[in-house]
Write an enzyme that holds these catalytic residues in place. Sequence first.
Site, short mmCIF file in Angstrom:
data_model
loop_
_atom_site.label_atom_id
_atom_site.label_comp_id
_atom_site.label_asym_id
_atom_site.label_seq_id
_atom_site.Cartn_x
_atom_site.Cartn_y
_atom_site.Cartn_z
N HIS A 29 32.87 50.01 35.48
CA HIS A 29 31.81 50.37 36.42
C HIS A 29 31.91 51.86 36.76
CE1 HIS A 29 32.66 46.09 36.78
NE2 HIS A 29 31.44 45.91 37.24
N HIS A 263 25.63 50.91 37.05
CA HIS A 263 26.58 50.24 37.94
C HIS A 263 27.71 49.57 37.18
CE1 HIS A 263 28.32 47.10 40.45
NE2 HIS A 263 27.86 47.71 41.51
N GLU A 412 37.55 30.73 58.94
CA GLU A 412 38.75 30.37 58.20
C GLU A 412 39.08 31.37 57.10
OE1 GLU A 412 36.08 28.44 58.76
OE2 GLU A 412 36.83 27.01 60.22
N HIS A 474 35.10 15.77 57.50
CA HIS A 474 36.37 16.28 58.01
C HIS A 474 37.58 15.62 57.35
CE1 HIS A 474 33.83 18.22 60.85
NE2 HIS A 474 34.82 18.67 61.58
#
Lengths: 677, 677
Positions: A29, A263, A412, A474
């Site tokens: 890149h 890019h 998290e 869960h």
Amino acid sequence: MADNAKLTRAADNIRVLAASMVEKAKSGHPGGAMGGADFINVLYTEFLRYDPDDLRYPFRDRLFLDPGHMSPMLYSTLALAGNYTMDDLKAFRQWGSCTPGHPEVDVLRGVENTSGPLGQGHAMALGAAIAERFMVARFGQWQAHKTYAYISDGAVQEEISQGVGRIAGHLGLSNLIMYYDSNNIQLSTKVDEVDTEDVGAKYKAWGWNVLHVDGQSVDEIRAALRTAGAETERPTIIIGRTVMGKGAVAADGTSYENKVSTHGQPLSAAGADIAATVKHLGGDPENPFTVFEESKEIYAARREELRAWVKAQKAVEAEWRSANKELARKLDIFLAGELPPIDYKSIEMKADSATRAASATVLGVLAERVENMIVASADLSNSDKTDGFLKKTKAFTKGDFSGKFFQAGVSELTMACIMNGMALHGGVIPACGTFFVFSDYMKPAVRLSALMHLHVIYIWTHDSFRVGEDGPTHQPIEHEAQIRLMEHLRNHAGERSMVVLRPADGEETIAAWRLALEEKRPVALILSRQNIKNLPALAASRREEAAQLAKGAYIVADTAKPDVVMVASGSEVATLVEGAGLLAQEGIKARIVSVPSEGLFRDQPQSYQESVLPAGIARYGMTSGLPVTLQGLVGEKGFIHGHDMFGFSAPYTVLDKEFGYNGETVAAEVKKLLGRA
Amino acid sequence: MADNAKLTRAADNIRVLAASMVEKAKSGHPGGAMGGADFINVLYTEFLRYDPDDLRYPFRDRLFLDPGHMSPMLYSTLALAGNYTMDDLKAFRQWGSCTPGHPEVDVLRGVENTSGPLGQGHAMALGAAIAERFMVARFGQWQAHKTYAYISDGAVQEEISQGVGRIAGHLGLSNLIMYYDSNNIQLSTKVDEVDTEDVGAKYKAWGWNVLHVDGQSVDEIRAALRTAGAETERPTIIIGRTVMGKGAVAADGTSYENKVSTHGQPLSAAGADIAATVKHLGGDPENPFTVFEESKEIYAARREELRAWVKAQKAVEAEWRSANKELARKLDIFLAGELPPIDYKSIEMKADSATRAASATVLGVLAERVENMIVASADLSNSDKTDGFLKKTKAFTKGDFSGKFFQAGVSELTMACIMNGMALHGGVIPACGTFFVFSDYMKPAVRLSALMHLHVIYIWTHDSFRVGEDGPTHQPIEHEAQIRLMEHLRNHAGERSMVVLRPADGEETIAAWRLALEEKRPVALILSRQNIKNLPALAASRREEAAQLAKGAYIVADTAKPDVVMVASGSEVATLVEGAGLLAQEGIKARIVSVPSEGLFRDQPQSYQESVLPAGIARYGMTSGLPVTLQGLVGEKGFIHGHDMFGFSAPYTVLDKEFGYNGETVAAEVKKLLGRA
């Protein structure tokens, strides 16, 4: 301070090297690296403070690169600083080179973090900035340093920027200075085709100091870095408007700046001309891998400045050490990641606890003994029982890092990346907790913990369908098998990249925590929500026997000439004990093996493995996860009682009954396996 | 419109029911539900438009709940609306009930989405809002509807809010109206202990219309919902300041409002008194599961209003249908999720392509044929080759949803959740692409796709260490074994919850896409970056043979009485072909089996499975993933050549050589396995 023309010449040098590396590798890149060169050049030659003669110097400023694909910019700059040779740059992205496509942590060459997965880099910077505050709060302002983060549009768009923005702002981390290289080009489109947010306003909303610069202007970059360095209340983001492919031209001299095509591929593949570009930037097309005289001069001068700075720093440190002998000894312990002696034998553990509760008991002891430990939770401290630690300390707040707990909020992934950043910074042992089912959110960071060989401890509670009433969203089912794949995967040192421990009772939980602290790689603890009956002691005390957890698997109940060997981890081991009792009544003799970590077990001598799981005896396994979780231990001839469906919302005792997790089922299935049904 | 006193009485009814449900279940989250009751009550009685006699009515407004733990509020409201009985509420969180702890999609009772993992709910709402715009762009304004999202502090803090905020703002989705229930209390702390951001300013930065209300004020809620409904340029967030545990009291009448302790446990466990609370809120402590007269009146009146609205809507639809017969037929196809006939035989597939390139070829055909398909990419369309689709259509932009491509930007998790929301909305078949290694980021959403049985297609390219130069951060190793665990896991209908296909060449890629479209559950396509030599045709054409991919595994090369059966998926199958050629020269006869999906294979009749993998013949497996990826197919007696270490940055041809992925290795290992080395 060099004059601007010379600085721009050095930045052009970085552009030439970066474009040439990609061209030679035929992969990489170039465009972003060329646009970012001016900033990183000013940062390295005027701001970033480190010891050029000992890159490990613990009180150095850090630079965390987020867009790992901009590695050519980083390597080129570090080459000007003397850490890479031209041959290293020529070997970019090749087998065995020290210049991989995305940077891999290599402190001895100035690479502070592995990057590539966008967003994680700046979250690691945040972790390092928190660790720095933690250290300074204990050892004094003399060791304060800055943490710089370099981000691109990827980090701005990645979800994790929300966690980083919120937390850094909330904690008022003025030691964190972030540069946003904004060039309006991402891999597949112009940025404004997918993102029209007001980035500055957003960071202001998070409580940041927001500065705007022309990212190609030495003066503006310098002024912004000075302002940021003087800030005392807020983290700073410097938004630099830059030019993708700065200086790229076609053979006929047409500009190839600001193109999506530059890019992610060599300039020549984008239609630009590498020789013309090198020439346009003042390099030698015949020999582009050259350090310009101006670069040599500027970087040499900076090296001398840094040496003077280090000398002064070390004098301050020496003075502090002689005036604070006790504290200095503690600092050395922190920096070495050492542990104090911990009397695990004397821990008062309540029998028949949930292993999350047992973990809380151990954490209460660790909070008092292990001063270099930081524990975090993603808004579940009272459920994941990291509050066992919190109760003996306090959470970090803006301006006060004297506690040892980090309230991460509901985020998290950010939390896990912050742990990685803390571990990279050094001086601390980070651990973080949440529900096991949410390990899914953390996997991208866990993978980087493993790749970077970091000592990060994951505390995952609520370990099976026995989460109960909260229901299938869960209840982890596939997660134990999933995360144990990281035990199968080896790091570049050839070790299992991670240790995953699922202790079977409170006593094994003590041993698991001991191992988690003593290991130097990532360790996961998988803990139960519900109470578990302690396993019986064979001969010695249960605590002494549970210490065998370190071998990965061991015999918890035995008999002469067993008819069956039964294996499980976690709370299923106690169910095997129930089953063995029923089998004994019918004259069937069972050995029970607890396997907290198959990975550790497979690293034991073959003789030990065979002594625990002898050939020729029927094997039975029970897991609350997918049956495949135990496949490697039970084998094809054995029988595995597992659970292969999403769970249901109901009390766990009902689920145990419905799913057949009890001694009766064990006994019946073993009898069937042995042909005695 | 009911008077405010009656409305508040109905809201109190919701509070009484919600608190009583949690109390009876001895498990759940009462406090938030009590604070949010006023908003949801106004929404249901004055704004949300649906057909009370057919909850599946496709042009209904949707409400997506984000904080699934607030299910008592949702169920209680839906009980007042007539969709749940009092007995259903009493069975909250119990085995076999229709009121699980966290809501599970149940359109026939008014539950639009499964929720629990915070943040995903509002991202699904965004997906539904995009799907609505897609439909309206094709079939007309008459079917426009609103999508409401209900969020709490969890969604604000979760990283994914960044993706949702950016995308909804960028696309100017004024049909999305989000209520943020802001009560300054989260599970373990007060919100301001972990988050001091200016939420309103942040959403403004993302381009949203931001409104603030007292979340307990009927008038303010109503006014804000009206303003939001009239907005035409921007999505709206209504930030409602609410009171956690609104109306909760202790036995002595002391208020229990605004307490962290009422967030996640029964009021009685928090120290409040349920009987006193029910009484305080105007309910009967002896019989709390009662619908108040005022609630009956208001919800009955609303039902009549909705019936009138539906009648008028259907009249408009009928008129439109008779004036647009062709379009009406198309609408029915869209709503049924049907596919047009696709002539897979005539697809011109270049031989020896990378499977990502083959996928692009198929996508080019699908873009022209399948009008109800939406394809997305997380800023990698030119790498994951979803641009094969994009080139035949255009990306969504603000105000123009006539295209079929969604540029998600760099936000993999948000993209995946949006796909789930689109599938829940209906009318469209969503597919999304990114690199396979980033499936890690998407796993939490993939799990919900699987749990909800949604037809979402995942296109994961760059499938092995053959990613090459990008290095270990971009090279999936454990990922195939990891995602295949979802094939092991069954949904609540007892089916494998997901199909994972790794086609072996361009021809299998055609078959894989066909299956992906025809399946009604989540399907993943795992595709190669590098070119793969086409597999040989046995007898019929290769395309016809490759159609056997639908069986999960099939014989691609065979011989009479083979000495060895070799299995692999993806590009490793071509390597087996190379190896078989070498073995044949030494008189060793090999069968080659391609296994694009072990899950589908295991669902075939036993006789077919045995015909493909006969007992008693040695088995050899090759995988670029962990060896365990093929364990179930190769078995303990066979040999698996896998890769159990993080990859390295280098050209893939070098890695293949270094890691032994070539015909020579296959031949040598098979000979060793057969004892002929």
